[in-house]
Design an enzyme around this catalytic site. Structure first.
Site, mmCIF file in Angstrom:
data_model
loop_
_atom_site.group_PDB
_atom_site.id
_atom_site.type_symbol
_atom_site.label_atom_id
_atom_site.label_comp_id
_atom_site.label_asym_id
_atom_site.label_seq_id
_atom_site.Cartn_x
_atom_site.Cartn_y
_atom_site.Cartn_z
ATOM 1 C CG ASN A 216 -0.237 0.007 2.515
ATOM 2 O OD1 ASN A 216 0.420 0.981 2.850
ATOM 3 N ND2 ASN A 216 -0.332 -1.092 3.270
ATOM 4 C CG ASP A 285 -7.044 -5.346 6.494
ATOM 5 O OD1 ASP A 285 -6.583 -5.319 7.655
ATOM 6 O OD2 ASP A 285 -7.582 -4.363 5.955
ATOM 7 C CE LYS A 295 9.819 -12.105 -13.166
ATOM 8 N NZ LYS A 295 10.698 -11.491 -14.146
ATOM 9 C CG PHE A 330 -2.871 6.294 13.245
ATOM 10 C CD1 PHE A 330 -2.183 6.161 14.438
ATOM 11 C CD2 PHE A 330 -2.786 7.501 12.558
ATOM 12 C CE1 PHE A 330 -1.413 7.208 14.936
ATOM 13 C CE2 PHE A 330 -2.019 8.546 13.039
ATOM 14 C CZ PHE A 330 -1.337 8.409 14.231
ATOM 15 C CE LYS A 344 -10.754 0.963 10.497
ATOM 16 N NZ LYS A 344 -10.004 1.656 9.468
ATOM 17 C CE LYS A 348 -8.540 -2.834 13.749
ATOM 18 N NZ LYS A 348 -7.605 -3.707 13.053
HETATM 19 O O1 PMT Z 1 2.984 6.292 6.489
HETATM 20 P P1 PMT Z 1 2.357 7.570 5.980
HETATM 21 O O2 PMT Z 1 2.543 7.753 4.489
HETATM 22 O O3 PMT Z 1 2.758 8.771 6.779
HETATM 23 O O4 PMT Z 1 0.771 7.403 6.165
HETATM 24 C C1 PMT Z 1 0.275 7.317 7.438
HETATM 25 C C2 PMT Z 1 -1.012 6.465 7.474
HETATM 26 C C3 PMT Z 1 -2.066 7.113 6.606
HETATM 27 C C4 PMT Z 1 -0.725 5.056 6.982
HETATM 28 C C5 PMT Z 1 -1.433 6.428 8.990
HETATM 29 O O5 PMT Z 1 -1.675 7.739 9.413
HETATM 30 C C6 PMT Z 1 -2.706 5.620 9.186
HETATM 31 O O6 PMT Z 1 -3.808 6.133 9.111
HETATM 32 N N1 PMT Z 1 -2.568 4.285 9.482
HETATM 33 C C7 PMT Z 1 -3.675 3.375 9.617
HETATM 34 C C8 PMT Z 1 -4.145 2.932 8.262
HETATM 35 C C9 PMT Z 1 -5.466 2.169 8.328
HETATM 36 O O7 PMT Z 1 -6.477 2.614 7.921
HETATM 37 O O8 PMT Z 1 -5.410 1.080 8.946
HETATM 38 P P2 PMT Z 1 -6.659 0.038 9.117
HETATM 39 O O9 PMT Z 1 -7.968 0.670 9.074
HETATM 40 O O10 PMT Z 1 -6.396 -1.044 8.149
HETATM 41 O O11 PMT Z 1 -6.366 -0.447 10.557
HETATM 42 C C10 PMT Z 1 -6.795 0.224 11.716
HETATM 43 C C11 PMT Z 1 -5.756 0.036 12.792
HETATM 44 O O12 PMT Z 1 -5.491 -1.359 13.001
HETATM 45 C C12 PMT Z 1 -4.426 0.687 12.491
HETATM 46 O O13 PMT Z 1 -3.929 1.204 13.709
HETATM 47 C C13 PMT Z 1 -3.564 -0.473 11.994
HETATM 48 O O14 PMT Z 1 -2.182 -0.256 12.274
HETATM 49 C C14 PMT Z 1 -4.122 -1.639 12.807
HETATM 50 N N2 PMT Z 1 -4.041 -2.939 12.126
HETATM 51 C C15 PMT Z 1 -4.694 -3.168 10.967
HETATM 52 C C16 PMT Z 1 -4.631 -4.422 10.384
HETATM 53 C C17 PMT Z 1 -3.885 -5.443 10.998
HETATM 54 N N3 PMT Z 1 -3.789 -6.638 10.465
HETATM 55 N N4 PMT Z 1 -3.242 -5.180 12.150
HETATM 56 C C18 PMT Z 1 -3.296 -3.949 12.712
HETATM 57 O O15 PMT Z 1 -2.687 -3.711 13.775
#
Ligand code: PMT
Length: 402
Positions: A216, A285, A295, A330, A344, A348
């Site tokens: 991503n 995810d 490859k 985040f 979320k 979470k």
């Molecule tokens: O790195 P940059 O370019 O500065 O960009 C920063 C960012 C946009 C990536 C950051 O600010 C941000 O928003 N990160 C979360 C991205 C997101 O939407 O994550 P999510 O909705 O898939 O997950 C929610 C939360 O669960 C996040 O805290 C993520 O780290 C966590 N997560 C998600 C999936 C997973 N398998 N394990 C996790 O811990």
């Protein structure tokens, strides 16, 4: 710390190098910028500039030998504690090596070992000595410990070479020192002292085959900004960093990872020791169920499918076992931001979510700024559009208060 006046005290440590004379200008510039400069010299430095010069400039005693001051039998400790910041200018390869290895065999090296204050080093030496693996490794060690390094410039060296090794310009050295001073004397500088902050940052890469992956657009900027801010607020920081072209920050423990599973394992390893956890990474995810070990060749046939399986939910798993820790996630959202962030937060089970609006060009993946909301079970607080460094501080202050 400095108690003679309100002026911050910069302890200028001058080592034996032809650039030692430039320390006179540095002292002058520091004074002009409102600092009290005290000078500590090695014996070798006195061969290049006399202590009387610095004494005349500073109107203070110049420290040289361990046992020179009969009124102060533990001179290295009083010097170490009086300084608000210690500046080593110029710094020879010898003093860098002593600092890296904890050698304390004269007044300067014992003072540097004893000081609780931030340290700035400004190396100056022959290019061969500068490029020597031993010097570079010593500098790396110092950087890892949070020592601030002002790199030498390129130009004419005393040995006749034109190469890297010249002491940086005095103005640049003074700016860097004042910067460090400002950071260390900000009201937040000690806020997170004693906290151990664990941060995830960047994307993950999920391999399809040895050369292709699902990834991503996360650059790692947000998580790195959090790590730097937490470090500057006095915390011990562990950063679990996905693949990024950015340099990991100095003075934090960085664990580089590629995949969601590796990020999960690194977080679980560091989790017990942490007191605050912030998950800023954009974790995939899903991951290919059966990555090829060779490859994949392009064929005339369309590629029907890549079977995907879910990755471990790191934030969800640690939130379920958070005990007394503060856990923050985040969320990057393009629409119905607060609704999705609240959902979320509940799903979470973390203490807060930083919801960023990634529909805007000035926010989210790869940007230098962010438009975010701090979301807890008490509601959502809108934050102004902030540089990521400022958002990081805002998030850490709120995390501390949780
Ligand atoms: O790195 P940059 O370019 O500065 O960009 C920063 C960012 C946009 C990536 C950051 O600010 C941000 O928003 N990160 C979360 C991205 C997101 O939407 O994550 P999510 O909705 O898939 O997950 C929610 C939360 O669960 C996040 O805290 C993520 O780290 C966590 N997560 C998600 C999936 C997973 N398998 N394990 C996790 O811990």
């Amino acid at each position: 710390m400095s108690d003679r006046t309100d002026e911050p005290c910069v302890l200028v440590c001058v080592t034996g190098c032809i650039a030692a004379y430039k320390a006179c200008e540095i002292v002058r510039l520091l004074q002009k910028r409102g600092c009290r400069a005290k000078v500590l010299m090695t014996e070798h430095a006195t061969k290049f500039v006399g202590p009387t010069t610095f004494r005349s400039l500073t109107h203070e005693k110049v420290a040289v030998g361990l046992f020179d001051d009969p009124e102060d039998p533990i001179h290295h400790i009083s010097l170490a504690q009086e300084a608000d910041v210690v500046l080593v200018a110029p710094a020879t390869a010898n003093i860098l090596a002593k600092m890296a290895h904890g050698i304390a065999d004269d007044l300067m090296s014992t003072t540097l070992l004893a000081t609780p204050s931030p340290i700035v080093v400004t190396p100056a030496m022959n290019v061969g000595m500068w490029e020597a693996p031993a010097t570079q490794e010593n500098l790396e060690t110092l950087r890892r410990r949070g020592v601030n390094v002002v790199e030498p410039g390129e130009g004419y060296l005393a040995c006749g070479d034109v190469a890297k090794g010249r002491l940086a310009e005095p103005e640049q050295i003074v700016e860097a020192t004042l910067d460090v001073l400002a950071r260390s004397s900000s009201p937040d500088a000690k806020l997170l002292a004693g906290e151990r902050v664990l941060i995830t940052a960047g994307p993950t890469h999920e391999p399809i085959d040895p050369v292709r992956y699902i990834g991503n657009r996360s650059s790692g900027k947000m998580g790195i900004a959090l790590a730097e801010a937490a470090r500057d607020m006095g915390a011990q920081v562990t950063l679990v960093l996905g693949p990024t072209s950015l340099e990991p920050p100095r003075g934090v423990t960085c664990i580089p990872v590629e995949t969601a599973q590796q990020m999960h394992d690194a977080v679980i390893d560091a989790f017990d020791a942490s007191t605050i956890v912030i998950c800023a990474a954009a974790v995939a995810d899903y991951t290919p169920a059966h990555p090829a070990d060779h490859k994949l060749k392009k064929s005339a046939e369309p590629l029907d499918s890549v079977e995907l399986v879910q990755t471990p939910d790191i934030l969800g798993e640690i939130s379920a076992h958070k005990g007394g820790r503060r856990v923050i996630g985040f969320a990057a959202e393009t629409d119905r931001l607060l609704e999705h962030a609240q959902a979320k937060l509940e799903r979470k089970g973390c203490d807060a979510i930083v919801a960023n609006d990634v529909s805007r060009a000035d926010s989210g993946f790869g940007s230098d700024t962010d438009k975010a909301w701090w979301v807890t079970s008490d509601g959502a607080e809108e934050l102004p559009t902030l540089a990521k460094a400022d958002l990081a501080r805002a998030v850490l202050r709120r995390a501390y208060d949780l």
